[in-house]
Design a protein around this motif. Sequence first.
Motif, mmCIF file in Angstrom:
data_model
loop_
_atom_site.group_PDB
_atom_site.id
_atom_site.type_symbol
_atom_site.label_atom_id
_atom_site.label_comp_id
_atom_site.label_asym_id
_atom_site.label_seq_id
_atom_site.Cartn_x
_atom_site.Cartn_y
_atom_site.Cartn_z
ATOM 1 N N ARG A 135 14.611 -25.932 59.358
ATOM 2 C CA ARG A 135 15.042 -24.581 58.990
ATOM 3 C C ARG A 135 15.971 -24.079 60.074
ATOM 4 O O ARG A 135 15.664 -24.191 61.256
ATOM 5 N N GLY A 136 17.141 -23.553 59.687
ATOM 6 C CA GLY A 136 18.131 -23.053 60.634
ATOM 7 C C GLY A 136 18.498 -21.613 60.355
ATOM 8 O O GLY A 136 17.847 -20.909 59.575
ATOM 9 N N GLY A 137 19.577 -21.153 60.992
ATOM 10 C CA GLY A 137 19.965 -19.752 60.890
ATOM 11 C C GLY A 137 20.513 -19.375 59.523
ATOM 12 O O GLY A 137 20.439 -18.223 59.129
ATOM 13 N N MET A 138 21.106 -20.361 58.808
ATOM 14 C CA MET A 138 21.718 -20.039 57.518
ATOM 15 C C MET A 138 21.038 -20.736 56.344
ATOM 16 O O MET A 138 21.257 -20.356 55.202
ATOM 17 N N ALA A 139 20.244 -21.776 56.590
ATOM 18 C CA ALA A 139 19.732 -22.567 55.478
ATOM 19 C C ALA A 139 18.458 -23.288 55.875
ATOM 20 O O ALA A 139 18.123 -23.422 57.048
ATOM 21 N N THR A 140 17.723 -23.731 54.841
ATOM 22 C CA THR A 140 16.571 -24.609 55.013
ATOM 23 C C THR A 140 16.926 -25.957 54.405
ATOM 24 O O THR A 140 17.493 -26.019 53.313
ATOM 25 N N VAL A 141 16.598 -27.033 55.129
ATOM 26 C CA VAL A 141 16.932 -28.377 54.675
ATOM 27 C C VAL A 141 15.666 -29.061 54.175
ATOM 28 O O VAL A 141 14.625 -29.041 54.844
ATOM 29 N N TYR A 142 15.760 -29.651 52.975
ATOM 30 C CA TYR A 142 14.648 -30.386 52.375
ATOM 31 C C TYR A 142 15.049 -31.849 52.168
ATOM 32 O O TYR A 142 16.226 -32.169 52.026
ATOM 33 N N ILE A 143 14.058 -32.702 52.130
ATOM 34 C CA ILE A 143 14.261 -34.070 51.644
ATOM 35 C C ILE A 143 13.986 -34.042 50.147
ATOM 36 O O ILE A 143 12.955 -33.524 49.700
ATOM 37 N N ALA A 144 14.923 -34.571 49.368
ATOM 38 C CA ALA A 144 14.781 -34.591 47.915
ATOM 39 C C ALA A 144 15.102 -35.993 47.405
ATOM 40 O O ALA A 144 15.731 -36.799 48.090
ATOM 41 N N GLN A 145 14.646 -36.269 46.189
ATOM 42 C CA GLN A 145 14.931 -37.551 45.552
ATOM 43 C C GLN A 145 15.910 -37.332 44.407
ATOM 44 O O GLN A 145 15.654 -36.550 43.499
ATOM 45 N N ASP A 146 17.066 -37.991 44.494
ATOM 46 C CA ASP A 146 18.043 -37.949 43.408
ATOM 47 C C ASP A 146 17.521 -38.852 42.303
ATOM 48 O O ASP A 146 17.609 -40.079 42.389
ATOM 49 N N GLU A 147 16.949 -38.238 41.248
ATOM 50 C CA GLU A 147 16.314 -39.045 40.201
ATOM 51 C C GLU A 147 17.325 -39.739 39.303
ATOM 52 O O GLU A 147 16.969 -40.681 38.593
ATOM 53 N N ARG A 148 18.581 -39.293 39.353
ATOM 54 C CA ARG A 148 19.596 -39.957 38.540
ATOM 55 C C ARG A 148 20.045 -41.265 39.181
ATOM 56 O O ARG A 148 20.183 -42.284 38.513
ATOM 57 N N LEU A 149 20.262 -41.236 40.515
ATOM 58 C CA LEU A 149 20.727 -42.437 41.227
ATOM 59 C C LEU A 149 19.612 -43.110 42.021
ATOM 60 O O LEU A 149 19.867 -44.108 42.703
ATOM 61 N N ASP A 150 18.384 -42.553 41.951
ATOM 62 C CA ASP A 150 17.220 -43.133 42.617
ATOM 63 C C ASP A 150 17.487 -43.361 44.100
ATOM 64 O O ASP A 150 17.406 -44.476 44.614
ATOM 65 N N ARG A 151 17.799 -42.276 44.808
ATOM 66 C CA ARG A 151 18.036 -42.368 46.245
ATOM 67 C C ARG A 151 17.596 -41.068 46.899
ATOM 68 O O ARG A 151 17.653 -40.006 46.289
ATOM 69 N N PRO A 152 17.142 -41.137 48.172
ATOM 70 C CA PRO A 152 16.794 -39.902 48.882
ATOM 71 C C PRO A 152 18.056 -39.190 49.347
ATOM 72 O O PRO A 152 19.049 -39.826 49.722
ATOM 73 N N VAL A 153 18.026 -37.867 49.328
ATOM 74 C CA VAL A 153 19.155 -37.053 49.779
ATOM 75 C C VAL A 153 18.622 -35.880 50.591
ATOM 76 O O VAL A 153 17.433 -35.579 50.576
ATOM 77 N N ALA A 154 19.531 -35.240 51.320
ATOM 78 C CA ALA A 154 19.197 -33.997 52.029
ATOM 79 C C ALA A 154 19.671 -32.821 51.177
ATOM 80 O O ALA A 154 20.825 -32.781 50.759
ATOM 81 N N LEU A 155 18.772 -31.884 50.904
ATOM 82 C CA LEU A 155 19.091 -30.704 50.091
ATOM 83 C C LEU A 155 19.071 -29.490 51.005
ATOM 84 O O LEU A 155 18.032 -29.112 51.531
ATOM 85 N N LYS A 156 20.238 -28.887 51.229
ATOM 86 C CA LYS A 156 20.357 -27.716 52.108
ATOM 87 C C LYS A 156 20.474 -26.473 51.243
ATOM 88 O O LYS A 156 21.442 -26.316 50.495
ATOM 89 N N VAL A 157 19.475 -25.580 51.303
ATOM 90 C CA VAL A 157 19.423 -24.369 50.470
ATOM 91 C C VAL A 157 19.696 -23.163 51.362
ATOM 92 O O VAL A 157 19.006 -22.939 52.356
ATOM 93 N N MET A 158 20.720 -22.386 51.004
ATOM 94 C CA MET A 158 21.089 -21.215 51.795
ATOM 95 C C MET A 158 19.980 -20.161 51.747
ATOM 96 O O MET A 158 19.282 -20.026 50.741
ATOM 97 N N HIS A 159 19.820 -19.395 52.816
ATOM 98 C CA HIS A 159 18.794 -18.366 52.874
ATOM 99 C C HIS A 159 19.094 -17.246 51.869
ATOM 100 O O HIS A 159 20.262 -16.956 51.565
ATOM 101 N N PRO A 160 18.042 -16.593 51.335
ATOM 102 C CA PRO A 160 18.232 -15.587 50.280
ATOM 103 C C PRO A 160 19.169 -14.450 50.653
ATOM 104 O O PRO A 160 19.888 -13.935 49.803
ATOM 105 N N HIS A 161 19.176 -14.017 51.945
ATOM 106 C CA HIS A 161 20.031 -12.870 52.291
ATOM 107 C C HIS A 161 21.510 -13.208 52.124
ATOM 108 O O HIS A 161 22.333 -12.321 51.880
ATOM 109 N N LEU A 162 21.876 -14.486 52.223
ATOM 110 C CA LEU A 162 23.264 -14.878 51.997
ATOM 111 C C LEU A 162 23.585 -14.888 50.502
ATOM 112 O O LEU A 162 24.705 -14.606 50.098
ATOM 113 N N ALA A 163 22.578 -15.248 49.685
ATOM 114 C CA ALA A 163 22.805 -15.301 48.241
ATOM 115 C C ALA A 163 23.102 -13.925 47.665
ATOM 116 O O ALA A 163 23.704 -13.805 46.599
ATOM 117 N N ASP A 164 22.685 -12.843 48.376
ATOM 118 C CA ASP A 164 22.944 -11.491 47.876
ATOM 119 C C ASP A 164 24.421 -11.143 47.901
ATOM 120 O O ASP A 164 24.851 -10.189 47.254
#
Length: 647
Positions: free
Chosen positions: A30-59
Amino acid sequence: MSDEQSFDQTDPLIGLLVDERYRVVRRLARGGMATVYIAQDERLDRPVALKVMHPHLADSQDFVARFRREARAAARIVHPGVVSVFDQGVVTGQGFLVMELIDGTNLRQLLRAQGAFTIPQALRYASDTLEALRAAHRMGVIHRDIKPENILVPTDGPAKVTDFGLARAASEVSMSSTGNMLGTVAYIAPEIATTARADARSDIYSVGIMLYEMLTGTVPWAGESPLQIASHHVADDVPSPSASQPWIPREIDDLVAALTAREPASRPADASEAIDLVARTAAAIPAELASRRADVSPGERNDGTRTSALNTEVLSAQFTRPLPPSVPTNAATVHTSAPNLSVAAAPPSRAPRRVVLWATLVALLLVAAGVGGSWWWTEYGPGSYLTMPHTTGRPLADVQAELQQLGLPSVVDEEFSDDTPAGSVTRSDPEDGASVHKRAEVQLYVSKGVDMRTVPSVVSLPRDEAEAALSEVGLQVGAISNAYSEDIPAGHVLSQGTPAGSAVRHDSSVDLVLSKGREPRSVPRLAAMSAEAAKNAVEALGLAANVAEAYSDTVPEGQVISQQTAEGSTLYRGDQVAYTVSKGPEKVAVPDVVGRQRDEARAALEGAGFTVQEESILGGFFGTVRATDPAGGTMLKKGSVVTITVV
């Protein structure tokens, strides 16, 4: 349980399938602008990094637009030293990036583990970072937030730079809304601090600060406030690393001074020139210093990674006078004030060897430049791009065969089309005739044939959402009726005329039954009823009795004292009616005070809620309680009289 495990158990994104493709597995950071998750790309069957911006930026709509623009720009950068961006979109109203998952750590964690780096190690990471920046700058992308957290260190291969463009997106929104510029102040270039404008030389300045930190174990001016640090960047030259670590050679001081010159024009013009400076410095470092590092204890560091908001107007007002000349890159000039000038002077007898060394180095650099230029042309330059063939309307097998001949892999998705026959390509990404990198993956969309519509499930949805869901698949709302429901809220769909999942023509309509909500019930009067009668009256209406008990000196035991849910209130089946039933008068045990002194006994009895009367024997000379009436342990109502006999 660790904080990370606790977060994963409560994080609503864990387990979510994002964009019908990326299954979120766990939180990574978790950083100042986003939280990073490990996710599985089910279409290509590979692990990826998913960076989701914090809610206050989405506003901020401005941030979302800039975020998408910067993500597209970052995705165009193809280089081994840049973390690849695969996809971007929005989840739960927050922007996200799908990126390459790197097996390793980052420079910040590595610095905390080691305290400081050796000179070759620090120069290697600086060179890797500059190589990545060179590729980005050629695409017109400026990073703006180079710092150890954004330099990933894989278990093999070069260091990789991540988060291109995110700092710019956040800063532009902050500038437009508050006049503040966001950035990690310890690494910020003077021109960003004063004007918020940045170019390639701004990133080079940050690399210079990072190099200083890797060698000395701390950033310049550590421990001061963000505004003070920003002021130093604008008004003062970055201190020489040797001022902190005297064993560091002059060549390193010269390199840091060149990369961190206050005037952008005095820095290397681009990343390529900076890379050459690093290479020349590395070649000039004495062998005996190769394994030495600053004496900094691992984990005991003053990191300069706080992201701060700086008002550029305030900083500009503080520095309206011309800045002093920045430190020149010429070695003799840099050290005119050094305490020991003789260290910088080479013995005359070594001059011929230096000439040979420099001549050999120049020759090697020329050869490397030629080989590197050819490699860049074919791998990342114009020679690495192909032209997309015509795909639209052609059979999928023909398009895939042509792409295979060009060496381009493809991924296929299906979609309905009213115009393209089943099995033929409706569109592609990149599109027909576009330029595509020779190692890019082509997305093909194939027609599934006639545009039939699948009826969605709209049960339980509000009417407007149900209509929108039907409209989204091209269906119309048919006849609407109403009925009571104990489960479906008023205004929501109770049932639909055409079952969900049915395939119907795109011009069909679906009838809906809307809920009128729960059938109302009126609360009866319960006062003075027995407990059993009150319960029967409540349950007869389909309501639930919520019974509390309380002592009462006036209401007989087993009768209703009061009801908290008011008579005549409107409730619904299953709702609770709260009322209180009498337990009769409250009784407490008489404390045993025999043998105690008069005052102590009185205090104990009165504290238990009794009124005390006293009888004396022999005038109560000794003041000791001989007996009580009633005796200790007797259950009495509070306020009752207890008589004590005192000797």
